[in-house]
Structure formats: C-alpha cells, structure tokens
Design an enzyme around this catalytic site. Structure first.
Site, mmCIF file in Angstrom:
data_model
loop_
_atom_site.group_PDB
_atom_site.id
_atom_site.type_symbol
_atom_site.label_atom_id
_atom_site.label_comp_id
_atom_site.label_asym_id
_atom_site.label_seq_id
_atom_site.Cartn_x
_atom_site.Cartn_y
_atom_site.Cartn_z
ATOM 1 N N SER A 131 0.826 -1.220 0.000
ATOM 2 C CA SER A 131 0.000 0.000 0.000
ATOM 3 C C SER A 131 0.855 1.263 0.000
ATOM 4 C CB SER A 131 -0.903 0.022 1.234
ATOM 5 O OG SER A 131 -1.633 -1.165 1.303
ATOM 6 N N GLU A 247 -3.189 -14.879 1.230
ATOM 7 C CA GLU A 247 -3.448 -13.879 2.272
ATOM 8 C C GLU A 247 -4.918 -13.901 2.707
ATOM 9 O OE1 GLU A 247 -2.212 -9.920 1.205
ATOM 10 O OE2 GLU A 247 -2.863 -9.071 3.104
ATOM 11 N N ASN A 387 -13.586 -4.898 2.876
ATOM 12 C CA ASN A 387 -14.720 -5.797 2.651
ATOM 13 C C ASN A 387 -15.663 -5.293 1.553
ATOM 14 O OD1 ASN A 387 -13.540 -7.277 4.638
ATOM 15 N ND2 ASN A 387 -15.406 -7.582 5.825
HETATM 16 C C1 LIG Z 1 -4.112 -2.531 10.404
HETATM 17 C C2 LIG Z 1 -3.707 -2.486 8.965
HETATM 18 C C3 LIG Z 1 -2.654 -3.278 8.531
HETATM 19 C C4 LIG Z 1 -2.239 -3.229 7.206
HETATM 20 N N1 LIG Z 1 -1.132 -3.951 6.829
HETATM 21 C C5 LIG Z 1 -0.623 -3.752 5.587
HETATM 22 C C6 LIG Z 1 0.634 -4.325 5.239
HETATM 23 O O1 LIG Z 1 1.298 -5.006 6.041
HETATM 24 N N2 LIG Z 1 1.129 -4.089 4.008
HETATM 25 C C7 LIG Z 1 0.452 -3.336 3.079
HETATM 26 O O2 LIG Z 1 0.951 -3.184 1.981
HETATM 27 N N3 LIG Z 1 -0.750 -2.765 3.386
HETATM 28 C C8 LIG Z 1 -1.280 -2.953 4.618
HETATM 29 N N4 LIG Z 1 -2.474 -2.348 4.960
HETATM 30 C C9 LIG Z 1 -3.151 -1.499 3.981
HETATM 31 C C10 LIG Z 1 -4.483 -2.059 3.525
HETATM 32 O O3 LIG Z 1 -4.289 -3.128 2.635
HETATM 33 C C11 LIG Z 1 -5.275 -0.887 2.919
HETATM 34 O O4 LIG Z 1 -5.598 -0.011 3.993
HETATM 35 C C12 LIG Z 1 -6.528 -1.335 2.227
HETATM 36 O O5 LIG Z 1 -6.196 -1.991 1.016
HETATM 37 C C13 LIG Z 1 -7.491 -0.186 1.938
HETATM 38 O O6 LIG Z 1 -6.856 0.832 1.250
HETATM 39 P P1 LIG Z 1 -6.966 2.355 1.732
HETATM 40 O O7 LIG Z 1 -6.611 2.391 3.188
HETATM 41 O O8 LIG Z 1 -6.152 3.180 0.776
HETATM 42 O O9 LIG Z 1 -8.487 2.744 1.601
HETATM 43 P P2 LIG Z 1 -9.236 3.203 0.281
HETATM 44 O O10 LIG Z 1 -8.902 2.286 -0.831
HETATM 45 O O11 LIG Z 1 -8.996 4.667 0.088
HETATM 46 O O12 LIG Z 1 -10.742 2.954 0.682
HETATM 47 C C14 LIG Z 1 -11.503 3.885 1.474
HETATM 48 C C15 LIG Z 1 -12.950 3.408 1.493
HETATM 49 O O13 LIG Z 1 -13.499 3.399 0.171
HETATM 50 C C16 LIG Z 1 -14.007 2.105 -0.144
HETATM 51 N N5 LIG Z 1 -13.757 1.785 -1.555
HETATM 52 C C17 LIG Z 1 -12.619 2.010 -2.240
HETATM 53 N N6 LIG Z 1 -12.747 1.551 -3.511
HETATM 54 C C18 LIG Z 1 -13.993 1.015 -3.606
HETATM 55 C C19 LIG Z 1 -14.705 0.362 -4.640
HETATM 56 N N7 LIG Z 1 -14.180 0.186 -5.840
HETATM 57 N N8 LIG Z 1 -15.961 -0.068 -4.375
HETATM 58 C C20 LIG Z 1 -16.519 0.096 -3.161
HETATM 59 N N9 LIG Z 1 -15.888 0.722 -2.130
HETATM 60 C C21 LIG Z 1 -14.640 1.168 -2.346
HETATM 61 C C22 LIG Z 1 -13.219 1.163 0.740
HETATM 62 O O14 LIG Z 1 -13.870 -0.058 0.921
HETATM 63 C C23 LIG Z 1 -13.104 1.972 2.016
HETATM 64 O O15 LIG Z 1 -14.259 1.861 2.795
HETATM 65 C C24 LIG Z 1 -2.923 -2.395 6.278
HETATM 66 C C25 LIG Z 1 -4.014 -1.611 6.693
HETATM 67 C C26 LIG Z 1 -4.390 -1.646 8.023
HETATM 68 C C27 LIG Z 1 -5.527 -0.755 8.451
#
Ligand SMILES: Cc1cc2nc3c(=O)[nH]c(=O)nc-3n(C[C@H](O)[C@H](O)[C@H](O)COP(=O)(O)OP(=O)(O)OC[C@H]3O[C@@H](n4cnc5c(N)ncnc54)[C@H](O)[C@@H]3O)c2cc1C
Length: 401
Positions: A131, A247, A387
């Site tokens: 990410s 994963e 989710n």
């Molecule tokens: C505790 C924790 C541990 C993590 N560990 C790792 C790690 O070790 N390595 C790593 O690389 N990443 C890690 N992550 C990152 C994680 O994979 C991302 O936070 C996740 O993929 C969501 O991306 P974002 O935070 O950018 O949210 P966004 O993608 O910006 O999403 C924000 C909101 O919009 C919604 N949304 C976005 N796109 C859509 C769509 N197309 N349709 C419907 N709804 C949508 C999402 O569901 C969410 O509710 C971690 C995150 C957390 C919180």
C-alpha cells in the site's frame, strides 16, 4: 471431515497436546494470552516459531518437501484445535502464509534456497510493502518506482501501513517499473534481502490501541539487487494476485474463533446481570452470543470444505467470501468481549499488556485485553483488501456465471 472416533487421530491429538503442554515457555504463553490482533507479540511469536520449527511443525500448510509437516487435513485441524485451546500465540503470517508459499510456487531455485529456511525457522521476518498513500484498494495505481540499473533496481517513493516493518529484516514489495499501457501492466514484485539499505527509512505509526504495529517506509535512491525479482519485470500484478489467495483464505482460523466464544461464555458467567443472575443467563446476551456461535459454525464448515479440496476451493470468489465472513465474525467477537468486560475494559493499560513487564493489570486478563482487541479488530475489514471491495469481487464473479 470427521474428527471423532478415529484412534490414529486420537493418538495424534495426544502427541500434539503433550508437546503443546510442555514446549512453550511462560513468556510464550503470556504472549498468547496478551495477543490482541492477527499479530502476536513479536519476540515471543518468533521464539515460539523457532521451537515449533525444531519439532518440524512450523508450517503445516507447506508441501513436505519444503519443510511442511505432511499432515492430513484432519491432523491440521486437530493441531489448530489443540493450539487454540491453549491460547498459544499465532505465528506471524507474512513469511509462513504469504511470501513463503509464493516463493515455493513462483520463486527461482536460488530464491527458494536462499529464503525458505529463514522463513521456516523464524530467523527472518518479512514485511509486506504494497500500500501507498493513495494506493490501497486501487493498488494498481501505485507509484513507488524501481528503475533498472545494471544488476540493481533503484527505488524511489513510499509505502504505508507496512505491518511490523520496524521489526522486519526482509521485505516483499510491489514497485512501478513501467508507465506504458494499463496500470496493472507496469508493476514488478521484488524481494528485499534487507530493510536497512542506504536511503531507506522506516517510521512506526501508533494505532488506535496506542501500539506501534504499522509503519511508513520511505525510499530515496535505494539500490537493491535485481535477483530479488519474482517473475518477470512488469508481471508483478499476476504474482501479487497469486499471493493474495494465500493472504485471504489459506489459514485455519475457526478453532481460534471457537476459543474466543468459550472465553466469552466463561467470563459472562462471572458478570452479574442487572436483571438477576449473571450475564450468561441474560436472554438478550444469549441471543447475541448464539448468533455469532452459529456463524462460527458455518464459517468452520466453509473453511473445512476449502481445505479439503472441494471445488469451492478453486472458485475465484472463495478467498474474498472467506475474508469478509472471517473478518466480520472477528469483529463481532471482540464486541461481545468488551460487552462482557464492561467498565473493566475502559482503562488503557499499555504497560500491563506488554509481555514480561510484570505490571499487574487493574482487573482480569480478559478485561485487560478486551479493548485493545476491539480497537485493533476495527481494521480487519480494511486490511487484506476492504470488505466493500471483496463484496464487489464476489458479486462480479457471480455475475459472470
Ligand atoms: C491494520 C492495517 C494493517 C495493514 N497492513 C498492511 C501491510 O502489512 N502491508 C500493506 O501493503 N498494506 C497494509 N495495509 C493497507 C491495507 O491493505 C489498505 O488499507 C486497504 O487496502 C485499503 O486501502 P486504503 O486504506 O487506501 O483505503 P481506500 O482504498 O482509500 O478505501 C476507502 C474506502 O473506500 C471504499 N472503496 C474504495 N474503492 C472502492 C470500490 N471500488 N468499491 C466500493 N468501495 C470502495 C473502501 O472499501 C473503504 O471503505 C494495512 C491496513 C491496516 C488498516
């Protein structure tokens, strides 16, 4: 899958139980009881992995030729049940459940030789650098770049939410190696054999529970060997999709959920209800606990089908479905925990929760861990792909039929 009345399986259970009763140190047991997320306390989890590896039991899911146990599905379940029953710390997943299986499937012989032993033994800890700020759900929009220069790649950019990067000595990551064509087509998967390269900086992030678990990672002209590339240059999207199936659904988690239920039920018997008796007798509480218990049973059925090689295991919608169900059940269990702990869950006792601190908690261990667990589990529906996005993937897969 039938786990009852098989004498060979019962003998196996006795062997597992005898080992799990005697092998873990007190600190490892304490770490298990103080685990409040998918990630157990780091030092004791790695120490426990070394002990399990000496016994040959660190990676039940791996093929036997690479150091797996060669256990049947039934044996794996028995092991998970006995493990959960003793509240032992789960082994950290990134190496054993994610990059290890990926290297077995897609790595070169040299990468297998170099990396698998350390993943298995717990000598190495791998952090996942996918990410970025602005690239989470839309991971293909990632911008952290790697430019080929001789035998190296030179990396510039940043990563975020990189779990336990500050404790890791290795990292697997996705980088942008091309901006031509569709965004998925210019991504490459790299294994970094160190996380202390010149120009690399790791900054922990304090989470809701007050703990440092995730990190930001910055890269400024970081030169890493190109021999760490898995697959071809620009083929990283396919490689990462392969890893994601591990994963999002390769672990055995139902026994741990059942253990949560047992602990919640037991604690509820000690909490007075305002309507007389104790909370365990309260019909509203019984209904709420019963609903989660029923969902744990259905989750377990699905998990067993998947692991037993049912056609469902090959369905592209399955890992996403499993991720949604598992994460939501986990959250509901932590809600019930905090409800039973009541005001006992309110004080934030960061020192008492630290393994080996010797600081006595104000209340019971159940109360001490309830709130950090609840807070940490808010993220289970976000990480490994949110989710909402998983539901979308399931819907699109079903829509194509
Ligand atoms: C505790 C924790 C541990 C993590 N560990 C790792 C790690 O070790 N390595 C790593 O690389 N990443 C890690 N992550 C990152 C994680 O994979 C991302 O936070 C996740 O993929 C969501 O991306 P974002 O935070 O950018 O949210 P966004 O993608 O910006 O999403 C924000 C909101 O919009 C919604 N949304 C976005 N796109 C859509 C769509 N197309 N349709 C419907 N709804 C949508 C999402 O569901 C969410 O509710 C971690 C995150 C957390 C919180």
């Amino acid at each position: 899958m039938n786990l009852d009345r098989d004498p060979a399986l019962e003998a196996f259970r006795t062997e597992v139980a005898a080992f799990l009763d005697t092998a873990p140190t007190d600190a490892i047991r304490e770490a298990g009881r103080r685990t409040t997320s998918a990630f157990a306390p780091f030092d004791q989890a790695m120490q426990w992995q070394r002990i399990l590896n000496d016994k040959g039991w660190a990676a039940p899911g791996w093929p036997a030729e690479y150091g797996g146990t060669g256990w049947s599905l039934e044996q794996r379940y028995v092991f998970s049940e006995e493990y959960a029953r003793r509240d032992l710390p789960p082994l950290l997943p990134n190496g054993l459940q994610m990059v290890g299986p990926l290297i077995i499937d897609k790595g070169t012989d040299e990468q297998k030789k170099r990396y698998l032993p350390g993943i298995l033994s717990g000598a190495d800890y791998w952090t996942q650098g996918y990410s970025e700020p602005g690239s989470g759900s839309d991971l293909a929009s990632l911008r952290c770049s790697a430019v080929r220069d001789g035998d190296d790649y030179v990396i510039n950019g940043s990563k975020i939410w990189t779990t336990l990067a500050h404790r890791a000595n290795r990292m697997f990551m996705l980088v942008r190696t091309s901006t031509d064509g569709p965004k998925q087509a210019g991504i490459t998967f790299l294994l970094l054999d160190r996380v202390d390269y010149p120009g690399m900086q790791i900054r922990p992030i304090v989470n809701l529970a007050g703990e440092e678990e995730q990190c930001e990672v910055f890269f400024e002209d970081v030169r890493v060997p190109a021999s760490g590339r898995v697959g071809e240059e620009n083929d990283g999207w396919a490689i990462s999709k392969h890893l994601l199936t591990y994963e999002r659904g390769a672990s055995v988690t139902a026994p741990r959920m059942r253990r949560h239920l047992e602990q919640i039920r037991a604690a509820a018997r000690t909490v007075p209800s305002p309507y007389g008796g104790n909370l365990a007798d309260d019909p509203v509480f019984q209904r709420d606990l019963g609903e989660v218990a029923a969902d744990v049973i259905s989750f377990e059925c699905v998990e067993k089908l998947i692991h037993s090689g049912h056609p469902m295991a090959k369905d592209p919608a399955t890992p996403s479905m499993n991720k949604v169900l598992g994460s939501e059940i986990t959250q509901r269990l932590t809600v019930l925990r905090t409800r039973v702990a009541g005001v006992g869950a309110v004080p934030r006792q960061l020192e008492a929760i630290e393994v080996g601190s010797g600081v006595e908690p104000l209340g019971s261990e159940f109360e001490l861990t309830a709130m950090p667990w609840y807070l940490n589990s808010r993220a289970t529906t976000i990480y490994a792909g949110t989710n909402e996005v998983q539901r979308d993937l399931v819907a699109r897969t079903l829509g194509r039929r």
